[in-house]
Structure formats: structure tokens, C-alpha cells
Write a protein that holds these residues in place. Structure first.
Motif, PDB file in Angstrom:
ATOM      1  N   TYR A 204      25.509 -22.242  10.494  1.00 36.38           N
ATOM      2  CA  TYR A 204      26.133 -22.435   9.178  1.00 36.38           C
ATOM      3  C   TYR A 204      27.399 -23.250   9.361  1.00 36.38           C
ATOM      4  O   TYR A 204      28.190 -22.994  10.265  1.00 36.38           O
ATOM      5  CB  TYR A 204      26.451 -21.091   8.538  1.00 36.38           C
ATOM      6  CG  TYR A 204      25.222 -20.246   8.301  1.00 36.38           C
ATOM      7  CD1 TYR A 204      24.285 -20.623   7.330  1.00 36.38           C
ATOM      8  CD2 TYR A 204      24.983 -19.094   9.039  1.00 36.38           C
ATOM      9  CE1 TYR A 204      23.144 -19.857   7.125  1.00 36.38           C
ATOM     10  CE2 TYR A 204      23.852 -18.333   8.840  1.00 36.38           C
ATOM     11  CZ  TYR A 204      22.943 -18.717   7.882  1.00 36.38           C
ATOM     12  OH  TYR A 204      21.802 -17.976   7.679  1.00 36.38           O
ATOM     13  N   THR A 205      27.572 -24.230   8.510  1.00 37.89           N
ATOM     14  CA  THR A 205      28.800 -25.017   8.577  1.00 37.89           C
ATOM     15  C   THR A 205      29.771 -24.563   7.493  1.00 37.89           C
ATOM     16  O   THR A 205      30.985 -24.691   7.636  1.00 37.89           O
ATOM     17  CB  THR A 205      28.513 -26.511   8.399  1.00 37.89           C
ATOM     18  OG1 THR A 205      27.697 -26.656   7.232  1.00 37.89           O
ATOM     19  CG2 THR A 205      27.787 -27.072   9.607  1.00 37.89           C
ATOM     20  N   GLN A 206      29.215 -24.017   6.413  1.00 40.80           N
ATOM     21  CA  GLN A 206      30.055 -23.609   5.286  1.00 40.80           C
ATOM     22  C   GLN A 206      29.835 -22.132   4.974  1.00 40.80           C
ATOM     23  O   GLN A 206      28.712 -21.645   5.096  1.00 40.80           O
ATOM     24  CB  GLN A 206      29.678 -24.410   4.027  1.00 40.80           C
ATOM     25  CG  GLN A 206      29.997 -25.888   4.126  1.00 40.80           C
ATOM     26  CD  GLN A 206      31.493 -26.126   4.179  1.00 40.80           C
ATOM     27  OE1 GLN A 206      32.262 -25.454   3.505  1.00 40.80           O
ATOM     28  NE2 GLN A 206      31.926 -27.071   5.010  1.00 40.80           N
ATOM     29  N   PRO A 207      30.886 -21.440   4.527  1.00 37.78           N
ATOM     30  CA  PRO A 207      30.669 -20.070   4.044  1.00 37.78           C
ATOM     31  C   PRO A 207      29.957 -20.108   2.690  1.00 37.78           C
ATOM     32  O   PRO A 207      29.839 -21.169   2.074  1.00 37.78           O
ATOM     33  CB  PRO A 207      32.090 -19.532   3.901  1.00 37.78           C
ATOM     34  CG  PRO A 207      32.944 -20.734   3.696  1.00 37.78           C
ATOM     35  CD  PRO A 207      32.288 -21.861   4.441  1.00 37.78           C
TER      36      PRO A 207
ATOM     37  N   GLN B 159      29.263 -20.007  -1.162  1.00 36.99           N
ATOM     38  CA  GLN B 159      30.055 -20.331  -2.350  1.00 36.99           C
ATOM     39  C   GLN B 159      29.725 -19.294  -3.415  1.00 36.99           C
ATOM     40  O   GLN B 159      28.572 -19.170  -3.809  1.00 36.99           O
ATOM     41  CB  GLN B 159      29.695 -21.741  -2.867  1.00 36.99           C
ATOM     42  CG  GLN B 159      29.966 -22.844  -1.849  1.00 36.99           C
ATOM     43  CD  GLN B 159      31.425 -22.898  -1.417  1.00 36.99           C
ATOM     44  OE1 GLN B 159      32.321 -22.822  -2.255  1.00 36.99           O
ATOM     45  NE2 GLN B 159      31.665 -23.007  -0.113  1.00 36.99           N
TER      46      GLN B 159
ATOM     47  N   GLU C 137      26.767 -13.799   2.745  1.00 37.39           N
ATOM     48  CA  GLU C 137      27.860 -14.549   3.385  1.00 37.39           C
ATOM     49  C   GLU C 137      27.339 -15.219   4.646  1.00 37.39           C
ATOM     50  O   GLU C 137      26.541 -14.643   5.388  1.00 37.39           O
ATOM     51  CB  GLU C 137      29.014 -13.592   3.736  1.00 37.39           C
ATOM     52  CG  GLU C 137      30.240 -14.265   4.329  1.00 37.39           C
ATOM     53  CD  GLU C 137      30.923 -15.240   3.374  1.00 37.39           C
ATOM     54  OE1 GLU C 137      30.464 -16.396   3.280  1.00 37.39           O
ATOM     55  OE2 GLU C 137      31.905 -14.826   2.702  1.00 37.39           O
TER      56      GLU C 137
ATOM     57  N   PRO D 100      30.671 -19.315   9.297  1.00 40.55           N
ATOM     58  CA  PRO D 100      30.667 -20.695   9.778  1.00 40.55           C
ATOM     59  C   PRO D 100      30.656 -20.757  11.307  1.00 40.55           C
ATOM     60  O   PRO D 100      31.191 -19.881  11.980  1.00 40.55           O
ATOM     61  CB  PRO D 100      31.971 -21.274   9.214  1.00 40.55           C
ATOM     62  CG  PRO D 100      32.291 -20.420   8.048  1.00 40.55           C
ATOM     63  CD  PRO D 100      31.802 -19.054   8.398  1.00 40.55           C
ATOM     64  N   GLN D 101      30.067 -21.790  11.829  1.00 35.03           N
ATOM     65  CA  GLN D 101      29.953 -22.029  13.280  1.00 35.03           C
ATOM     66  C   GLN D 101      29.119 -20.962  13.984  1.00 35.03           C
ATOM     67  O   GLN D 101      29.310 -20.696  15.164  1.00 35.03           O
ATOM     68  CB  GLN D 101      31.332 -22.108  13.962  1.00 35.03           C
ATOM     69  CG  GLN D 101      32.346 -22.993  13.293  1.00 35.03           C
ATOM     70  CD  GLN D 101      31.803 -24.392  13.044  1.00 35.03           C
ATOM     71  OE1 GLN D 101      31.114 -24.957  13.869  1.00 35.03           O
ATOM     72  NE2 GLN D 101      32.092 -24.949  11.869  1.00 35.03           N
TER      73      GLN D 101
ATOM     74  N   SER E 147      24.565 -14.259   9.260  1.00 35.17           N
ATOM     75  CA  SER E 147      24.836 -14.045   7.840  1.00 35.17           C
ATOM     76  C   SER E 147      24.733 -12.559   7.555  1.00 35.17           C
ATOM     77  O   SER E 147      24.142 -11.815   8.346  1.00 35.17           O
ATOM     78  CB  SER E 147      23.822 -14.808   6.992  1.00 35.17           C
ATOM     79  OG  SER E 147      22.532 -14.266   7.205  1.00 35.17           O
TER      80      SER E 147
ATOM     81  N   THR F 293      36.205 -17.758   5.870  1.00 35.65           N
ATOM     82  CA  THR F 293      35.344 -17.852   4.685  1.00 35.65           C
ATOM     83  C   THR F 293      36.151 -18.187   3.442  1.00 35.65           C
ATOM     84  O   THR F 293      35.572 -18.461   2.391  1.00 35.65           O
ATOM     85  CB  THR F 293      34.613 -16.524   4.410  1.00 35.65           C
ATOM     86  OG1 THR F 293      35.600 -15.506   4.183  1.00 35.65           O
ATOM     87  CG2 THR F 293      33.723 -16.141   5.579  1.00 35.65           C
ATOM     88  N   GLY F 294      37.460 -18.135   3.535  1.00 39.16           N
ATOM     89  CA  GLY F 294      38.301 -18.426   2.375  1.00 39.16           C
ATOM     90  C   GLY F 294      38.237 -17.341   1.312  1.00 39.16           C
ATOM     91  O   GLY F 294      38.599 -17.559   0.162  1.00 39.16           O
TER      92      GLY F 294
END
Lengths: 489, 443
Positions: A185-188, A190, A199, A202-203, A207, A321-322
Motif C-alpha cells: 500500500y502506498t496510501q492509507p 481515504q 485501513e 503505507p509501505q 490492512s 495514516t493522517g
């Protein structure tokens, strides 16, 4: 008169003779029943002999074999016969009334059981010098620590597998440095709406599912009439909880290992490091011992991390994950656990019927079909954690709120907290732990059951100086579940 | 000479105190279950030649060498080790002059590894009087070679070192080695007699303790042309914390050790103040004032200072529930003035007092006696505990924070460079400022 005397003398002589014969018979009985062969005649469980032969108490440079009773009975002296009788009775009872194939030998060989049939005095009888010249620096530190805490520690705390070799125990805790997942996964995830989501870390190829828990009001605690109710669960009070997301299951080894790989530090962490330093998250140091207990990792819940480590995990997860991940509050936890129900459990059943603490249930058994299908606990766990999906979820869709591993909550523990509501404890010594674990009895895994961390006791064995910030050495049934804050939009 | 050697349980021991002239050695620092007890002769008994090597040939080392050579018949110093040739040669000359003890050229070793060569040179016992920083590695090497050890106090400068001594002490104990540690009050007859009074209840339970080492400025060396950083630091060692442990450790440990000895335990907590006002070189303080708390709840106030022109006092004072004592030779009423008991010197046939041997000599007599009569004394653990006590006080004063024994036993603090060679060092004179996490940069 002479006759009486001679009769008496005769009797005395025979009595003496019988005494001697009895003495030698009993001596040889004690001797006979203390041979390895005699032990083996009952202890037919697999590997007892093989694991001993592979261990350092048989296979060593000096060629000295240490026999069963030299460890599993105290040295000859006052307690020798009483202990022999006690253990002998246990063994005979087990042999006659129990199905040997069904006994969980792996569990019996764990520290909490091993201490009841292995004797410190017996270790010390041979290992008289704890500070031999060849002792390493690490050994010096550990034995110095032991000397300081001799009343609280057993030799077994550190040397559990020296008598029976365990391949699992020899394994170092090594995380898979590179995740072999096909997809990284590059992105968490959305998230735009308040609904269940998955979820992505990333990297990594990891999940996990988060369940949307709509806010609401519920009665926290348990009434005094509830079976096995404890004082700290009173008084029942109404609590309002805002909406939030909660992990569908406890944080798994897959997830925790990702954290470890991405943040781990070689060697020891500077103890002055403070939690507030989120920009430079320094992750766990290598563990003392094997944190997964040799049970495997993957989807099993991660265990033995400290409360501090669990909090750093949440900080790390939030950062990558922000989102705002954290441990649940005690109220959020109980609200999510009850999922709208108000009984002892979130499923049907009476703790008194399920518990093994009652003689009736012990002897005659109890119908545990329902509880077995919702909770991994002492009755069905085989003495270790299990993948979460082995049971059904609660009405919110959360798995194993009451079992598998106990879970950290963010609150300080205070037995009188409920009486002071809406105030929550602002400080304390230990944190709240909720739910039950694979070790718990049905009585202790009610929705309202409260427990707390025991930092010093859970760190007792760790002889490192300073002790690990990251891993408990003496607690294998606590993990945690994350919540994600919902900003209300 | 007839030796008395009996094992007593502690309670029995306390109940049956004998006359002065005996030395008590608790085998283990914390749980002194068994207590050994020896006569203290005025000269060590004869025996096979005892060959000693001296590591650290400075002022104290040379003094220790002379005292060792005075302990009894057939004791010899056969090897010397130091990092500086001039110090070694002056020590060699003095023991030749004063004690007619010759050391061969091939047994004079110079350098940071000189101690290894000395231990290997066929000595029976090792005397260690280097700066305290080096004590843990030198002691470990001596015990690994199964040598009896006389070493000076303090035995470490940091928690890592103190724990190393504790572990090595246990190894030495298991090997039956004798270790005497330069805490000479434990060999001073009047102190021992007073200790026995206290243990037999002369002052009741201990209620509070004061210990002092308030004295003048100690020596210092200014840097000379051609000296590397390391050379200067070692020649000026009593002013550098990593080498001496600061003066609360280096000097005041004597008084703290008396308190630990008399209480049979050690403090569990310390909160201290300290400052530097008059010191010329180095990075140490020149005064400490520390409140120690013992496990039974009573407090000990410890003061130490190295400043000229102030009121001096080097002593101990213990207040008990029934009386008080100066630990040295007198039991008082609780007023601290009215004498209840006072130590009396032994008398000869004519009733004349025989003065006690100086404790600096007596400790070497006890050392040689223990070896020759095969009645091992091992003071290393007790002295490590007292050293750790002093380190705990120092850290509290440096940081301004309360420090616990538990923290000390778990601390990974180690001072000083990782490698030893004559060369550059970080010689910034960074003086600790209480209340700050880290030492501030020099202004």
C-alpha cells in the motif's frame, strides 16, 4: 516371670526385625518410585523423555545426566516425602481420572505451572555458585538482579527450558524484515463518511478493518445482583459516548510487526525519551525472550507489549495514516463491547452456568456452546491466543471483545472511579485493562469486569538494566485494540 | 597466634559481643546471615612469602605499599604498574628506601594494559590504588586470575561500575578470596568497639544520622606543556568526575560507609544539593548536602565540602532512641554530651595504655592475616554498596531530583571514555546544573 521377659524380648526382637524390614522396604519403595523408569511409566505424554534428552540437563559437555526427581522433587530432607506424596497423588489422580491425550502439556510447561513441580532448592543444590568466574556480563547483571529479588523470582523465570528442550523457546524473536506481500500500500485509506472502512498501512501489505460505532448512551458498570459482580463495577451510571471507529479485532502481530520493522531501534532506547516526541518516533528495541511465546504471529493478537509501547504504536499509526488513532477510553470500550446489550455478556447466558470455578460445573460440566462460539477463553483456547476469526463477533461486528487477550484502555485505573463520575481519574499508578483473555474463566470476562496493569509484576523477570520500555517479561495475555476518532462532520 | 573463627547467627552475634580487638565481616552486604569474626592481631602471622603487585603507584598507592610491607613477616612487593613512569619510579624508590623492598626492572610495567602484565607476573596478591574509574576492570581482572585483592575505596564512579564490583565480589567470595577495600574505619578498633555497643542496644533504635567530610581544598595539577588531555586528566584525577566520582564519592564514602555499616543496610532514596564555587580545575562540585532516607524510615544528613577557610569536621553522629554515639569511641546520652561509655585502649602489665595500630596499617595486617590463616574477608560488596550510596547522592545533587536505589540498580550510566590511550579527550569543564535535563554548554 522369665517366660514373660523372654516373650517380651522375643516380641521386641520381632518388632525390631519388622521395623528394619519395613524401613528397608519403604526405603527401597522411595528409591524405586524415584527412578526415571518409574516416572516414565506414568508420564507417557509425548516428548517428556525426548525433550529431556535434548536438554542441557542430559546433553551437556560433562556427560552428567540429571534425573527426573532431582528437579521435580525438593532435595532429600523435610519436604521431600510430603512433596513426593502430593505430586504422586496428583499423578495417580491424573492417570486414573483424566485422558492423558487431552491434557495440554504445552500449557503445563509454562512458568506459572512449572513452578509448582520444580523446586528452587533443587536447582540450588547443584547450582550452588551463581557467580562462577566464567559468568558473562549479561549473566552478572541477571544474577545480581536475582540476588536482589530472590524472594520474588525463581530460577525458572529465566531458565524455563533447561530441563526440557523447546525448539520454540530457542527461537529468537525475528520479524520478517521485508514484507513478502505482493501488493504494497502506498496510501492509507481515504475515509469520507462515517462507515466501516479498511485501513491500509503505507509501505506494507498490511490492512485491517475498522468498525463505525455510532455514538449513544448506555449504562456503564454492573448491578450488584449480577453474578461475580465486584465493587469496582458500581455504581451503574449513564454515560454518553460520541461516535468513533474501533478495530474489528485486537491489533495483530502482522500490524504490530509492521510498526516494529518501520521504527525499531537497535540496542536500548534512551529512557529519557518522552511520549510527546511524535516527530521522531523511536520504536521498540529487541525483546527479552520471545514475545510471541512461540505460538506464531500473523493474525494472532500481538501480546506482551507495554502500555507505553501500545501508545507509541497509536502515535505511529496516526502519523502514517493522517488519522487520529489512540487507545479507547474505558467508557468507549464498554459501550462498544455491550453493543446495545445490558446483560453480563453481549450474548445470552449466565456466568454461574459457564464458570469453572464452581464445583458443580467442574464435576458435571456445563453447556458452554454459546459462550464458546463468541469468546476465546480458558475453556476453549488450548492455553494460547488464537486467530480472532475463530469465534463470532458481537452485535457491532467487533471480534473477541471479551476474550483472546485483555485490552489496554487509556484511562488510569481507580476502583472508586464510577462513584466520582463524570470526573475521570486524572492520575494514578496503573492503567485500565478490560475484557478477558485466553486464560480467563467465564466469571472474569463479563462486559463490566474491570482490571488494571501491574507494571512491576509484569516486569519482574526482565533482568536488563534498565528494564525494557517496550516489552513485558511476565505478562502474556494483554494486547490492545485501537480506536480512530471521528471528527463529527 | 591463636585465631578465633566462629560462625554466629546475627542475633546470637549481637547478643554475645566480645571484647575489642576483633573484626567483624558480614559475608554478604544485604543479608548478613552469617557473620565471621576474627582476632585483630598487631602483626600478621608468619607464613610462606606473599608476593604482591601494586597497580597505581601514586601517593595512595605508595602509602598502601608501605603499609602492606609493614603488615608482617615475609611480605614483598614484586611488581609495579602505572601509566606514568615517573610515578612508578618514585614509588619504587620510596619502598626501597623505607622498606628495603627491591622491584626488578622486568617487573615494572607502564601503560593502560600494565595491570594485565602485573597480574601475570607471578604475584599472589594485588594492591589496587588507581583512580576509582579503573577499579571495576582491574578488580575483575585480578579476581579472574584468582588473586587476593587489596583495593582502595571508592570502588567505582558510576552505577555500571558499582554493579560490576558487586558481581565480581560474589565471584571472589565463591573462590574464597580475601578482598579488603580501604574503608579503614572498619578495621579501627575503637570504631569496632563502638559498633558492638550500638549493636547490643546502647543507643536503642537508630533515629537519625549525620555524617560529615568538611575539609579544605584538595590538591590539583595545572596542565603542563606536552601533556595530552588524558595525561592531564589522570594526573589531576581528584578533580574529574569520570575519574574520581566527585568528592562525595571519592572522600565522603568513608562516612557513608560507617552509616551503612552501623545500620546494616543502605539508603533507598536521596535528595541532595551541591555547588562549585572555589575549585580550580576539573568538572566537579566542591560541596554537597544530601538527605538520605533509610528503609526503616529514618534520615541521614550528609555534608561534604572541599573549601579552605571554613569550619571543618570529619565525623559521624548517630542519634538513637535511648542514646547517641560518635561511632568512633563514645556512647552519649541523647543530649550528645553526657558520656555513657568510652573506648579504652588495651593496657600492658604495668597499666600503661598500648595505643592501637593506625587503621591504615591495621587493615593490611587484617588483610595478610585473613590470607595466611585462610579466613577470607570480603569487603568488596559492602564497599560497592557504600560507593553506590555516594553516587546516588551525587546524581541527586547534579540533577536536583530525588533518586532511588532502585533507579541506581537499573541505571546504565557509565562515565568516561570507551577506550584508554594517551591522547585527546573531551575536556570541556561542563559543570552540572540542577534542574536541567542535560549539562549546559559552557558559556
Amino acid at each position: 516371670m522369665v517366660k514373660i521377659v523372654s516373650l517380651f524380648k522375643k516380641n521386641l526382637f520381632f518388632g525390631f526385625l519388622i521395623g528394619i524390614v519395613f524401613y528397608f522396604l519403604s526405603q527401597s519403595a522411595v528409591h524405586y518410585t524415584s527412578t526415571d523408569k518409574f516416572c516414565e511409566s506414568c508420564h507417557v505424554h509425548p516428548h517428556a523423555k525426548q525433550s529431556w534428552i535434548k536438554s542441557s540437563h542430559f546433553d551437556n559437555k560433562s556427560g552428567i545426566a540429571v534425573h527426573c526427581v532431582e528437579c521435580h522433587l525438593p532435595p532429600r530432607g523435610v519436604r521431600y516425602l510430603t512433596e513426593k506424596a502430593r505430586l504422586g497423588f496428583q499423578d495417580i489422580y491424573g492417570k486414573v481420572f483424566k485422558d492423558i491425550d487431552k491434557i495440554n502439556w504445552d500449557e503445563k510447561s509454562r512458568l506459572e505451572h512449572a513452578v509448582s513441580f520444580t523446586y528452587k532448592e533443587s536447582c540450588m543444590r547443584c547450582h550452588q555458585n551463581l557467580f562462577p568466574l566464567g559468568l558473562s556480563k549479561k549473566g552478572e547483571d541477571a544474577h545480581l538482579y536475582y540476588t536482589d529479588k530472590a524472594d520474588k523470582l525463581r530460577c525458572l523465570n529465566c531458565h524455563l527450558h533447561v530441563g526440557h528442550y523447546s525448539e520454540e523457546a530457542q527461537k529468537e524473536f525475528q520479524v520478517i524484515k521485508k514484507n513478502k506481500a505482493a501488493h504494497f500500500y502506498t496510501q492509507p485509506a481515504q475515509v469520507v463518511k462515517f462507515e466501516d472502512f479498511t485501513e491500509f498501512v503505507p509501505q506494507s501489505g498490511v490492512s485491517f478493518d475498522m468498525v463505525a460505532i455510532p455514538g449513544g448512551t448506555f449504562n456503564m458498570g454492573s448491578p450488584e445482583k449480577e453474578a461475580f459482580h465486584k465493587a469496582d463495577e458500581s455504581p451503574v451510571h449513564e454515560v454518553q459516548v460520541k461516535s468513533f471507529w474501533m478495530g474489528k479485532a485486537e491489533v495483530s502481530w502482522d500490524e504490530y510487526e509492521t510498526f516494529y520493522v518501520q521504527t525499531a531501534t537497535e540496542g536500548r532506547t534512551d529512557t529519557r525519551m518522552v511520549l510527546t516526541n511524535v516527530d521522531a518516533i523511536t520504536g521498540p528495541t529487541p525483546a527479552y525472550g520471545n514475545p510471541d511465546q512461540g505460538w506464531g504471529r500473523g493474525k494472532r493478537p500481538a501480546i506482551t507489549m507495554t502500555f507505553y509501547a501500545a501508545n507509541v504504536y497509536c502515535k505511529w499509526l496516526s502519523k502514517i495514516t493522517g488519522k487520529k488513532y489512540r487507545l479507547p477510553t474505558e467508557a468507549e470500550w464498554e459501550y462498544a463491547c455491550r453493543a446495545g446489550t445490558d446483560g453480563p455478556y453481549f450474548f445470552n447466558g449466565d456466568p454461574k452456568k459457564y464458570t469453572k470455578n464452581r464445583l458443580w460445573n467442574k464435576v458435571f460440566g456445563a453447556d458452554t456452546t454459546t459462550i464458546n462460539s463468541f469468546v476465546i477463553y480458558a475453556n476453549n483456547s488450548h492455553g494460547r491466543t488464537q486467530p480472532f476469526s475463530a469465534v463470532h463477533p458481537n452485535p457491532f461486528g467487533l471480534y473477541n471483545m471479551l476474550g483472546n487477550v485483555r485490552e489496554f484502555c487509556s484511562d488510569w485505573y481507580d476502583a472508586a472511579a464510577y462513584a466520582q463520575y463524570p470526573a475521570v481519574p486524572q492520575s494514578g499508578l496503573e492503567h485500565v485493562v478490560r475484557g478477558g483473555s485466553f486464560k480467563s474463566d467465564a466469571a472474569d470476562i463479563r462486559c463490566a469486569t474491570r482490571d488494571f496493569t501491574r507494571h512491576d509484576a509484569w516486569m519482574m523477570t526482565d533482568p536488563q538494566m534498565p528494564k525494557s520500555l517496550w516489552w513485558y517479561s511476565d505478562c502474556d495475555d494483554v494486547g490492545f485494540r485501537v480506536v480512530c476518532e471521528f471528527d463529527g462532520k | 597466634m591463636k585465631q578465633q573463627e566462629t560462625n554466629f547467627s546475627r542475633r546470637h552475634f549481637i547478643g554475645t559481643m566480645a571484647a575489642a580487638g576483633t573484626i567483624m565481616v558480614a559475608c554478604s552486604g544485604k543479608s548478613a546471615e552469617k557473620v565471621k569474626w576474627y582476632n585483630q592481631p598487631r602483626i600478621a602471622p608468619d607464613g610462606p612469602e606473599l608476593k604482591a603487585g601494586l597497580i597505581g603507584c601514586g601517593g595512595r598507592g605508595t602509602g598502601a605499599a608501605v603499609q602492606f610491607l609493614s603488615a608482617g613477616p615475609k611480605v614483598k612487593i614484586t611488581a609495579l604498574a602505572d601509566v606514568f613512569d615517573d610515578r612508578l619510579q618514585s614509588c619504587r624508590a620510596r619502598i626501597l628506601k623505607e622498606k628495603n623492598n627491591e622491584v626488578a626492572d622486568e617487573n615494572c610495567f607502564i601503560g593502560f594494559d600494565a595491570y594485565e602484565k602485573l597480574i601475570d607476573s607471578g604475584v599472589d596478591v594485588v594492591l589496587i590504588a588507581t583512580p576509582p574509574h579503573f577499579r571495576p576492570i582491574h578488580f575483575a581482572a585480578a579476581v579472574a586470575a584468582k588473586k587476593h585483592v587489596f583495593m582502595e575505596k571508592p570502588v567505582a564512579v558510576d552505577p555500571v561500575g558499582a554493579r560490576s564490583i558487586m558481581a565480581t565480589a560474589k565471584k571472589a567470595e565463591a573462590l574464597g578470596l580475601t578482598v579488603v577495600t580501604g574503608t579503614q574505619r572498619r578495621h579501627q578498633r575503637e570504631y569496632i568497639a563502638t559498633f558492638k555497643q550500638v549493636k547490643s542496644g546502647a543507643i536503642g533504635d537508630i533515629a537519625g544520622i549525620n555524617v560529615y567530610w568538611n575539609g579544605g581544598q584538595l590538591w590539583y595539577r595545572t596542565r603542563q606543556r606536552g601533556w595530552s588531555d588524558m595525561e592531564w586528566a589522570i594526573r589531576d584525577w581528584v578533580n574529574w568526575c569520570w575519574l574520581s566520582g566527585d568528592h562525595i564519592v571519592e572522600q565522603h564514602v568513608h562516612n557513608l560507609d560507617v552509616a551503612n555499616w552501623f545500620t546494616g543496610s543502605h539508603p533507598v532514596k536521596a535528595l541532595g544539593f551541591g555547588a562549585r564555587q572555589r575549585r580550580v580545575t576539573g568538572d566537579q562540585y566542591d560541596m554537597f548536602s544530601v538527605d538520605f532516607v533509610y528503609p526503616d524510615g529514618f534520615h541521614m544528613h550528609s555534608m561534604c565540602r572541599q573549601i579552605n577557610g571554613c569550619t571543618n569536621n570529619v565525623s559521624e553522629f548517630i542519634m538513637g532512641t535511648k542514646g547517641s554515639t560518635n561511632c568512633r569511641n563514645t556512647i552519649f546520652e541523647r543530649d550528645g554530651k553526657t558520656q555513657v561509655w568510652k573506648y579504652g585502649f588495651e593496657k600492658d602489665k604495668d597499666g600503661n595504655e598500648i595505643k592501637d595500630k593506625s587503621p591504615y596499617y591495621q587493615e593490611h595486617i587484617d588483610f595478610v592475616t585473613a590470607i595466611r590463616t585462610n579466613n577470607p574477608i570480603n569487603e568488596a560488596e559492602n564497599t560497592a554498596i557504600s560507593t553506590m550510596t555516594a553516587i546516588m547522592g551525587r546524581i541527586s545533587a547534579y540533577t536536583g531530583k530525588a533518586v532511588t536505589w532502585e533507579e541506581m540498580m537499573n541505571s546504565d550510566l557509565r562515565l568516561g571514555p570507551k577506550e584508554y590511550r594517551m591522547g585527546a579527550l573531551n575536556m570541556q569543564q561542563i559543570i552540572p546544573v540542577p534542574g536541567t535535563e542535560k549539562r549546559p554548554k559552557k558559556a
